[in-house]
Design a protein around this motif. Sequence first.
Motif, mmCIF file in Angstrom:
data_model
loop_
_atom_site.group_PDB
_atom_site.id
_atom_site.type_symbol
_atom_site.label_atom_id
_atom_site.label_comp_id
_atom_site.label_asym_id
_atom_site.label_seq_id
_atom_site.Cartn_x
_atom_site.Cartn_y
_atom_site.Cartn_z
ATOM 1 N N ASN A 118 22.967 15.966 29.937
ATOM 2 C CA ASN A 118 22.567 16.373 28.747
ATOM 3 C C ASN A 118 23.237 15.866 27.581
ATOM 4 O O ASN A 118 23.915 16.759 26.718
ATOM 5 N N PRO A 119 23.543 14.402 27.609
ATOM 6 C CA PRO A 119 24.339 13.996 26.593
ATOM 7 C C PRO A 119 23.925 13.972 25.312
ATOM 8 O O PRO A 119 22.467 13.943 25.187
ATOM 9 N N GLU A 120 24.429 13.732 24.249
ATOM 10 C CA GLU A 120 24.014 14.048 22.723
ATOM 11 C C GLU A 120 23.398 12.525 22.171
ATOM 12 O O GLU A 120 22.803 12.656 21.479
ATOM 13 N N ASP A 121 23.911 11.458 22.557
ATOM 14 C CA ASP A 121 23.723 10.205 22.220
ATOM 15 C C ASP A 121 23.791 9.195 23.244
ATOM 16 O O ASP A 121 25.012 9.047 23.669
ATOM 17 N N LYS A 122 23.021 8.592 23.701
ATOM 18 C CA LYS A 122 23.098 7.588 24.963
ATOM 19 C C LYS A 122 24.175 6.550 24.696
ATOM 20 O O LYS A 122 24.467 5.930 25.459
ATOM 21 N N ARG A 123 24.096 6.110 23.287
ATOM 22 C CA ARG A 123 24.937 5.090 23.331
ATOM 23 C C ARG A 123 26.641 5.212 23.117
ATOM 24 O O ARG A 123 27.299 4.127 22.922
ATOM 25 N N LEU A 124 26.704 6.479 23.548
ATOM 26 C CA LEU A 124 28.118 6.752 23.342
ATOM 27 C C LEU A 124 28.830 6.580 25.017
ATOM 28 O O LEU A 124 29.991 7.047 25.022
#
Lengths: 698, 694
Positions: free
Chosen positions: A220-226
């Motif tokens: 459940n990541p917060e921002d996929k770009r990280l």
Amino acid sequence: MRKTLRILVIPFILTISAWGDVLERITPYRGDAVDGITGTTFDGERFSIPGHDAVPRTDVQQIEFRQEEKREQAGATPAGSEGLTPLAQAQLDKAQQLAKASPGISGVILLDVGEFVYREDGTDSYRYHFAGVVLKEEMKSWAQVTCGFTEGRSRVRLLFGRSVAPDGTVRTLTPEMLKVGSPSEEMVFFSPTRKILSGVIPGVEVGSIVEYCYEYDNYNPEDKRLFSPGFFFQGTEPIVLSQVKVQLPKEIEFKYVTRHFPAGVPTDPKIEESSGTKTYVWQFEMMPPVTPEPMMPPEQDVVPMMEGCIFKSFEEAFGLLAELQKARLRRTPEIDAKAQEITKDAQTIDDKIAQIYYWVQENTRYISIKGSLGAGFSGHTAQETFDNRYGDCTDKAILFCTMLESIGVESYPIIVYTNDAGTAVTEIPTLSGNHCITEVCLPGRNFYLDSTAQNYRYPYFRMDDHGIPAFNAIRGDIRPIPVPPPSDNRRLSRLDVMLEANGDALVKTVNEYNGNVEAGVRGFWKRAREDSRKLMMSEYVNSISPGAQLQDFTLNNLEDLAKPLSMTIDYALPGHGIRAKDLMYLRMPTLEREYPEVSLETRQYPVQYMTTEERILEINLTLPKGFRSKWLPPPLEIKNAYVEYKGQYEEEAGHVRLHEEFRRLQRIVPVADYGIYRDALRSIATFSKQEIFLTQEG
Amino acid sequence: MTRSQHTFTLFSLAMMALASVAHSDTLYLQDGEQHLGRLKSMTADSVVFEGRDGVKTWPKSEVSRIQLQRTRKYDDVETVDQITDPDLKACLEKQPTEQEYPADGSVTLFARHTFDLTTPGVVKDTVRTITKILRQRGEDAGSNNAWYFEDTDLPEIDFALTITPDGRVLHLSDDAVKSESIYAQLPMYRRLSRLRFACKEPRPGSVLDVQYTVIRKRPGGLEPFYSEEFFRDEAPILRKEVVVVAPAGQEPSWQLREPDGTEGAVSLARKEENGVTRLTWTLTQPQKGIIEEPQMPPRAYFVPSLSIAVSASWEKTSEDYAAALSKMPALPDTLKQKALELAQKGGAAAVYEFMVRGIRTAPVPQGHFRLAPHAPEEIAQRAFANELDKNFLFARMLEAAGVDCSLALVRSRSRGPIAQEVPSLRAFDRSAVYLTREKRFVTALSDVLSFGDLPGEMQVSPALIIGHRGKGLAVTQQPRLEEELSSTDFDATLDKDGNLEIRLIYAGVGNNGSWLRSMKDLADQEFRTQLEQVASYLHPAAVLKSYEKTDLADLSVPASLTLCCAIPGYAVRAGDDLMLFNIPAMAYDAGDVGRPEREHGLFWSGIGRELISGSLRLPEGYAVYSAPKAFRFKSHEISYKTRIAEKRGSMSVRGAFDQKAYEAPAAAYPRYKQGKELRADLARQRVILKRISH
């Protein structure tokens, strides 16, 4: 081994459409949580939970929401008690070679294998497989397995963990031996969602092989770009096979950087392609151990490493961070009023900035609360920190910038990697750092301040910020933070020494400071009780010469950051001059120097300091009547790219004067120049330990 | 996330209401953002949250979690004039100024620790502290811990207020509260936890009023109620009370200890009402803050203290513990067999070596876990255990090998004197095994201590030998000085250019050998790196040529290390005829005795003997012109003697320093200071050689 996630909080994102209903978990203050429900409502006073009794608001601690069909707890997958994996087994012969090549080593790592997988939905996972042979008691610590995760965002599972004793007995870390807990942090840190899964593999003895494998899942990541995989290929124990794989969907561009690869080792990965995915593989074999050396750079700055990212550009990465920062850099009437109040008597813009710098340093206690990505990257809003009067580096930088804006000064929160934590990656667009400071922009000059400290006089700032890249997300650039000249880290000591014919000496000292030296001295004495300060100084002077008697000790401007700190010390040194028949010899007080960083004949790694240094010592020794010098140490003068030194005695009309100037010009001394640096510092240390000889005339 | 999806409703009045974030919930979003405010309502699909920007409605799918601010006592108090609590009011009315306490970072205005024992098997433990922060270094007072065991105790923060200098009353934010396990990484020892919290605005001038309560299940047995309370601390204390509330006739045992100079510092009041006895110990006069000194004793030695426990006798305590241990699973046959084999080869020492080297020590004090050890088989299989578990297994294995012994609990000297009238297993913080025949205590703690070496802090310490009928407290043994020995021997040659070739042998036994043994884990390359640094302390120009060491891991072999170094320019040529140098390896400092006087007594971690001996061949054509003056010094605590002589072109040096006492009163300090200064002065003196004219 896995590169520590060099980020203030663990990142990542979620494509919501991939999930089903929102599941809820209600955690009360007392009793068990209610989990896996949907459709809870709240009317302002009570929670109505489907299938349960209503709960008053006052009984509820937290409500969590997640988009999973089924919540998997962190834990272990039961494993059988089979022996080593074939991969570990295959490294055993080479392990013997490595152990021979590194005699006395405590253990050899057979496998140090990491595998990052980035999925199309933006989630990712990391699997780590370790195996090592224990050769000394110390490495039984490998039995202790600990994996961290962020509750509500990620989870870990131990796939297997076992030990194989020299007699072949296999012992297994079973699920019931594992526990999830909230690890203890230092008093100032609050990371409520940080959890660990831990266990101890049983039966590990000298000669055992420890092997385990765990999987970390960012569900459940917060921002996929990280997504930012990183890996180190060397450590303090030799490694037979160190390998990392990074697998991504083919269409995603993966940027990477490698550092410290030995000459001849290709830095480009081997690329494996299969249906829909691309896998990048870096591999090292037979890696020797790192042998620690005094004052060496952080390990991550000397071992081979890789780091990658999927941001398309710095603009994109900075854009994410800048949004978070801007949302927090909001002036409020209270903040404006305080900024005006603080600066009302200041005449110049520098004075105004200085007053705010002092106020934020002194009125915001360091407390770090990291409950989200936003707080991790950019802290809390300026007003929250202003209200609470506590915060961490990001909070303080946000508040400082906001207050500067209140007086019309342009400034920015800056993300950095402090110079004791490894060099930040600037080659590819990643967002990582371990500290936050402030860039101030005045017409014609930009400079940096660090309001996290509590003892810095304007415009000085912490030495671990010196000589590192500054990430300015709002402006969208990376600039180097200069290393201040030695004169900005200065200690000036003037001693008047009155020597009696019986060897007794009376010493009057005045010390003046600036820069980091000043902040260090100020911080030390501010922490000491006022009624202990003279006693502590008595101990110092007694270490110069036993039997010393402190007569007076003053600290000027200790509590006033706006004024330079200075110190006076008056003390008597009975018998400091030692009589040897018709001679008297003595060492000049406070002259002695030690340089443990040059204790090694040769080094593998550079010598690294945090900053430069200047030290000036002037001693005026008044000789007893009828005495003159018999021998004074010859002058020493050194000048090279790293150090300037001048030490010179002179005798004149009943006085012996010592003038000493030491300047360390650089922060880092490379291995190639270690020899000249070593010889220089050893000469200085030797000079500092030499006595002067006096003789009585007639 | 698309922000336009949200329903925005701005309420300017709401913004005003939220100007102070005293009682705020925190909304955490899936995208990593967070907002402070108040949860207004929830429907099946959405969350309505009032933040600084007004009221917004968020789909639940975009929310990660909501942390609700806990309701606590005094939440309605917003300004100082609304305060009604008499204790806090009294403190605020009479709060001292910074000038009245010029040396202190903070001052404790009021402290009350209440133990409510009226519920059988339960201790309701309430701690209240009102503190004024005077200076920056007192800001730590804003950070607090409520310690508890996660399986038996229930902690609760009753309130944590900050009264600012301008009269605002701020309340704890639940963001700054965390429950955490101290040994989360050691699942088998996970028990001790803390509820940690930080008060707002902890800056000079603020007054902090904090109260927490822990409901502790203490059914007795191995979990008895026990507490030690101190009436003086680093910060000055103006008022302090310790209160015990117990059913009449079931009062606990207690012992008030008032060291010399503190007599009458604490008074006791007893009140009986409705079948309940209330005992209140009150500080009769303010106590000043403790000044730190080098080698100072732990505060238990010099501050008034109170020990409280359920009533018992030492004999009964010991017997009950023995009975509990006897119910533990038996030693498995494999371990019995192992014990027999080891004992046949090397007696109890072999079993000891098996324990200290075979089972890694988990750094978990028994007081942080429990007094019931793990089962022997579990300990052995895991090969990782705390001191109590290791000693329990050690005792069982010794018994299996036919060695007469018992488990013992020990109170280390750093815990202070034991309250003899308050028997409790909880009075002990360490454990050992008592060897009945040898009448010695040993602890299977460390692989850098040989069999029979007791860590310094456990020497001459009160001990309870478990299961020894009719015996009260014992005292652990004091080693002979020769059993705590460190020595440095050197053999050196100085040439006419001042260059020195030197061979140094460092050796140590007992606790004084542990620094050598602790290098056993270093790889050869790292070992050499360390030794090069050791050599550089001899002289900046020292070059390590070679070294030898014994097997430092083998506890049956005395630890020693030999260094061979060349030191160019060791002796300074002063003109044409003089050469001077210091005696190798003789480096002493008197920094720790720099204070002209002390407030507290002296306290050392152990006793021991330090020897130095060596010979140095002088260059031809030179004679000793002057040499350090040998001396003898003797006091009750230390003694030192040296001999420095020149004979046939060589100098010989002998020195012996004995640390003979574990502790001494402040009155002994001047003499101790004198001895240490004489020794440091000796190290300052140089050997001066003069060229002999031909």
